[in-house]
Design a protein around this motif. Structure first.
Motif, PDB file in Angstrom:
ATOM      1  N   ILE A   1       0.816  -1.217   0.000  1.00  6.22           N
ATOM      2  CA  ILE A   1       0.000   0.000   0.000  1.00  6.22           C
ATOM      3  C   ILE A   1       0.851   1.270   0.000  1.00  6.22           C
ATOM      4  CG2 ILE A   1      -1.948  -1.157   1.099  1.00  6.22           C
ATOM      5  CD1 ILE A   1      -1.078   0.547   3.671  1.00  6.22           C
ATOM      6  N   ALA A   2       2.163   1.136   0.191  1.00  6.23           N
ATOM      7  CA  ALA A   2       3.058   2.299   0.191  1.00  6.23           C
ATOM      8  C   ALA A   2       4.488   1.810   0.048  1.00  6.23           C
ATOM      9  CB  ALA A   2       2.897   3.105   1.472  1.00  6.23           C
ATOM     10  N   TRP A   3       5.368   2.731  -0.328  1.00  6.43           N
ATOM     11  CA  TRP A   3       6.797   2.405  -0.342  1.00  6.43           C
ATOM     12  C   TRP A   3       7.611   3.658  -0.142  1.00  6.43           C
ATOM     13  CZ3 TRP A   3       4.999   2.529  -5.594  1.00  6.43           C
ATOM     14  CH2 TRP A   3       5.651   3.444  -6.404  1.00  6.43           C
ATOM     15  N   ALA A   4       8.858   3.445   0.256  1.00  6.84           N
ATOM     16  CA  ALA A   4       9.878   4.496   0.303  1.00  6.84           C
ATOM     17  C   ALA A   4      11.102   3.930  -0.410  1.00  6.84           C
ATOM     18  CB  ALA A   4      10.219   4.880   1.732  1.00  6.84           C
ATOM     19  N   GLU A   5      11.453   4.540  -1.526  1.00 10.50           N
ATOM     20  CA  GLU A   5      12.630   4.118  -2.288  1.00 10.50           C
ATOM     21  C   GLU A   5      13.882   4.718  -1.663  1.00 10.50           C
ATOM     22  OE1 GLU A   5      13.626   3.916  -6.904  1.00 10.50           O
ATOM     23  OE2 GLU A   5      13.516   5.983  -6.183  1.00 10.50           O
ATOM     24  N   TYR A   6      14.928   3.908  -1.556  1.00 10.37           N
ATOM     25  CA  TYR A   6      16.209   4.395  -1.050  1.00 10.37           C
ATOM     26  C   TYR A   6      17.324   3.677  -1.798  1.00 10.37           C
ATOM     27  CZ  TYR A   6      16.643   0.019   1.540  1.00 10.37           C
ATOM     28  OH  TYR A   6      16.744  -1.308   1.861  1.00 10.37           O
ATOM     29  N   GLY A   7      18.523   4.227  -1.703  1.00 11.14           N
ATOM     30  CA  GLY A   7      19.687   3.603  -2.317  1.00 11.14           C
ATOM     31  C   GLY A   7      20.902   4.483  -2.132  1.00 11.14           C
ATOM     32  N   THR A   8      22.007   4.009  -2.618  1.00 11.09           N
ATOM     33  CA  THR A   8      23.241   4.791  -2.554  1.00 11.09           C
ATOM     34  C   THR A   8      23.200   5.885  -3.628  1.00 11.09           C
ATOM     35  OG1 THR A   8      24.406   3.404  -4.156  1.00 11.09           O
ATOM     36  CG2 THR A   8      24.525   2.720  -1.824  1.00 11.09           C
ATOM     37  N   PRO A   9      24.051   6.900  -3.517  1.00 12.14           N
ATOM     38  CA  PRO A   9      24.109   7.914  -4.573  1.00 12.14           C
ATOM     39  C   PRO A   9      24.461   7.325  -5.947  1.00 12.14           C
ATOM     40  CG  PRO A   9      25.130   8.769  -2.598  1.00 12.14           C
ATOM     41  CD  PRO A   9      24.852   7.300  -2.354  1.00 12.14           C
ATOM     42  N   GLU A  10      25.205   6.235  -5.963  1.00 10.52           N
ATOM     43  CA  GLU A  10      25.529   5.580  -7.234  1.00 10.52           C
ATOM     44  C   GLU A  10      24.291   4.920  -7.828  1.00 10.52           C
ATOM     45  OE1 GLU A  10      27.337   4.964  -4.327  1.00 10.52           O
ATOM     46  OE2 GLU A  10      28.879   6.423  -4.892  1.00 10.52           O
ATOM     47  N   GLU A  11      23.439   4.350  -6.975  1.00 14.41           N
ATOM     48  CA  GLU A  11      22.210   3.710  -7.449  1.00 14.41           C
ATOM     49  C   GLU A  11      21.143   4.732  -7.832  1.00 14.41           C
ATOM     50  OE1 GLU A  11      22.332  -0.432  -4.855  1.00 14.41           O
ATOM     51  OE2 GLU A  11      21.565   1.400  -3.921  1.00 14.41           O
ATOM     52  N   LEU A  12      21.152   5.881  -7.164  1.00 13.83           N
ATOM     53  CA  LEU A  12      20.123   6.912  -7.367  1.00 13.83           C
ATOM     54  C   LEU A  12      20.773   8.284  -7.572  1.00 13.83           C
ATOM     55  CD1 LEU A  12      17.741   5.708  -4.501  1.00 13.83           C
ATOM     56  CD2 LEU A  12      17.432   5.339  -6.970  1.00 13.83           C
ATOM     57  N   PRO A  13      21.480   8.466  -8.682  1.00 16.43           N
ATOM     58  CA  PRO A  13      22.186   9.739  -8.896  1.00 16.43           C
ATOM     59  C   PRO A  13      21.327  10.871  -9.455  1.00 16.43           C
ATOM     60  CG  PRO A  13      22.620   8.281 -10.728  1.00 16.43           C
ATOM     61  CD  PRO A  13      21.782   7.498  -9.736  1.00 16.43           C
TER      62      PRO A  13
ATOM     63  N   TYR B   1      23.369   6.988   1.838  1.00 19.87           N
ATOM     64  CA  TYR B   1      22.082   6.604   1.257  1.00 19.87           C
ATOM     65  C   TYR B   1      21.230   7.843   1.001  1.00 19.87           C
ATOM     66  CZ  TYR B   1      23.010   1.763   2.514  1.00 19.87           C
ATOM     67  OH  TYR B   1      23.565   0.517   2.602  1.00 19.87           O
ATOM     68  N   ARG B   2      20.294   7.675   0.060  1.00 17.57           N
ATOM     69  CA  ARG B   2      19.291   8.689  -0.238  1.00 17.57           C
ATOM     70  C   ARG B   2      17.913   8.052  -0.171  1.00 17.57           C
ATOM     71  NH1 ARG B   2      22.326  11.031  -5.588  1.00 17.57           N
ATOM     72  NH2 ARG B   2      23.349  12.708  -4.442  1.00 17.57           N
ATOM     73  N   VAL B   3      16.941   8.813   0.288  1.00 17.17           N
ATOM     74  CA  VAL B   3      15.543   8.435   0.150  1.00 17.17           C
ATOM     75  C   VAL B   3      15.001   9.364  -0.933  1.00 17.17           C
ATOM     76  CG1 VAL B   3      13.285   8.267   1.271  1.00 17.17           C
ATOM     77  CG2 VAL B   3      15.379   7.780   2.578  1.00 17.17           C
ATOM     78  N   THR B   4      14.555   8.783  -2.051  1.00 17.98           N
ATOM     79  CA  THR B   4      14.222   9.624  -3.206  1.00 17.98           C
ATOM     80  C   THR B   4      12.748   9.673  -3.557  1.00 17.98           C
ATOM     81  OG1 THR B   4      14.742   7.771  -4.654  1.00 17.98           O
ATOM     82  CG2 THR B   4      16.483   9.419  -4.307  1.00 17.98           C
ATOM     83  N   CYS B   5      11.963   8.702  -3.117  1.00 16.36           N
ATOM     84  CA  CYS B   5      10.554   8.704  -3.489  1.00 16.36           C
ATOM     85  C   CYS B   5       9.755   7.950  -2.437  1.00 16.36           C
ATOM     86  CB  CYS B   5      10.368   8.031  -4.856  1.00 16.36           C
ATOM     87  SG  CYS B   5       8.689   8.178  -5.501  1.00 16.36           S
ATOM     88  N   ILE B   6       8.638   8.550  -2.046  1.00 15.14           N
ATOM     89  CA  ILE B   6       7.701   7.904  -1.129  1.00 15.14           C
ATOM     90  C   ILE B   6       6.335   7.981  -1.792  1.00 15.14           C
ATOM     91  CG2 ILE B   6       6.591   7.998   1.129  1.00 15.14           C
ATOM     92  CD1 ILE B   6       9.198   9.216   2.215  1.00 15.14           C
ATOM     93  N   PHE B   7       5.660   6.852  -1.853  1.00 16.14           N
ATOM     94  CA  PHE B   7       4.359   6.824  -2.517  1.00 16.14           C
ATOM     95  C   PHE B   7       3.387   6.023  -1.665  1.00 16.14           C
ATOM     96  CE2 PHE B   7       1.119   5.092  -5.304  1.00 16.14           C
ATOM     97  CZ  PHE B   7       0.700   6.241  -5.966  1.00 16.14           C
TER      98      PHE B   7
ATOM     99  N   VAL C   1      25.137   7.938   6.806  1.00 15.87           N
ATOM    100  CA  VAL C   1      24.499   9.230   6.589  1.00 15.87           C
ATOM    101  C   VAL C   1      23.407   9.062   5.536  1.00 15.87           C
ATOM    102  CG1 VAL C   1      24.840  11.609   5.796  1.00 15.87           C
ATOM    103  CG2 VAL C   1      26.586  10.491   7.210  1.00 15.87           C
ATOM    104  N   VAL C   2      22.197   9.474   5.894  1.00 12.43           N
ATOM    105  CA  VAL C   2      21.041   9.343   5.003  1.00 12.43           C
ATOM    106  C   VAL C   2      20.501  10.732   4.697  1.00 12.43           C
ATOM    107  CG1 VAL C   2      18.728   8.369   4.710  1.00 12.43           C
ATOM    108  CG2 VAL C   2      20.449   7.125   6.051  1.00 12.43           C
ATOM    109  N   GLU C   3      20.260  10.987   3.422  1.00 11.92           N
ATOM    110  CA  GLU C   3      19.638  12.238   3.014  1.00 11.92           C
ATOM    111  C   GLU C   3      18.266  11.970   2.416  1.00 11.92           C
ATOM    112  OE1 GLU C   3      23.257  15.319   1.965  1.00 11.92           O
ATOM    113  OE2 GLU C   3      22.125  14.457   0.287  1.00 11.92           O
TER     114      GLU C   3
END
Length: 193
Positions: free
Chosen positions: A77-89, A107-113, A142-144
């Motif tokens: 019903i929901a997600w939060a995408e995360y990954g390293t800067p190399e995976e999610l540049p 790590y980065r959190v880039t999308c929450i749906f 460190v997470v952004e």
């Protein structure tokens, strides 16, 4: 992690069908994106609904796409995408971000749906918390996140694809700086679990 009738599960080949069903219920998310826009540029990216779906599935199967999925039973019903800067540049306002960067996050959190049937019930916060738990299990660091500043005027959900500054502050993130017109850079250090 299981609580209040839902569980948090990682996005894997095993949970792909639940993720895929959530995306399909929402017409591919934001016009067929399939949450691939933050992954590296490649020939397959931007090839329409089916091309984006195939690319996301390949990235998940290769262990190069990560998300914490909020599940009720077998349904995502929901997600939060995360990954390293190399995976999610490919973050928004990247040129400004790089020019002002003081730290390279782990790590980065880039999308929450959140599924439209479950919005305004706290599941975005649950997805973010799940992502932080999964990052802790991977060794922490460190997470952004890059949430949005919400003004008085209501914003369309497609513009609030990564939650709000208040939500991140509630999750222990600190404001670092603004990025673009209504985006922010928020940061938190996660200890390994």
């Amino acid at each position: 992690m299981a609580t209040n009738g839902y569980s948090i599960q990682p996005l894997t080949a095993h949970t792909w069908d639940a993720f895929s069903a959530l995306v399909e219920r929402h017409n591919g998310i934001f016009g067929g994106c399939w949450c691939i826009n933050f992954h590296p540029d490649c020939a397959e990216r931007g090839q329409g609904h089916e091309g984006n779906r195939a690319l996301k599935k390949r990235l998940v199967e290769a262990g190069q796409a990560h998300a914490a999925m909020v599940m009720i039973g077998d349904e995502a019903i929901a997600w939060a995408e995360y990954g390293t800067p190399e995976e999610l540049p490919s973050i928004h306002h990247r040129k400004q971000y790089l020019a002002e960067a003081d730290v390279t996050p782990d790590y980065r959190v880039t999308c929450i749906f959140v599924d439209k049937r479950y919005r305004k019930q706290g599941y975005a916060k649950s997805a973010l918390a799940g992502a932080l738990e999964q990052i802790a299990a991977r060794g922490g660091g460190v997470v952004e996140g890059y949430p949005h500043e919400i003004g008085e005027k209501r914003m369309n959900n497609s513009f609030v694809y990564n939650g709000t500054r208040t939500m991140y502050e509630d999750a222990g993130f600190e404001f670092v700086r603004s990025k673009g017109l209504k985006n922010t850079v928020m940061r938190r250090t996660i200890e390994p679990s």
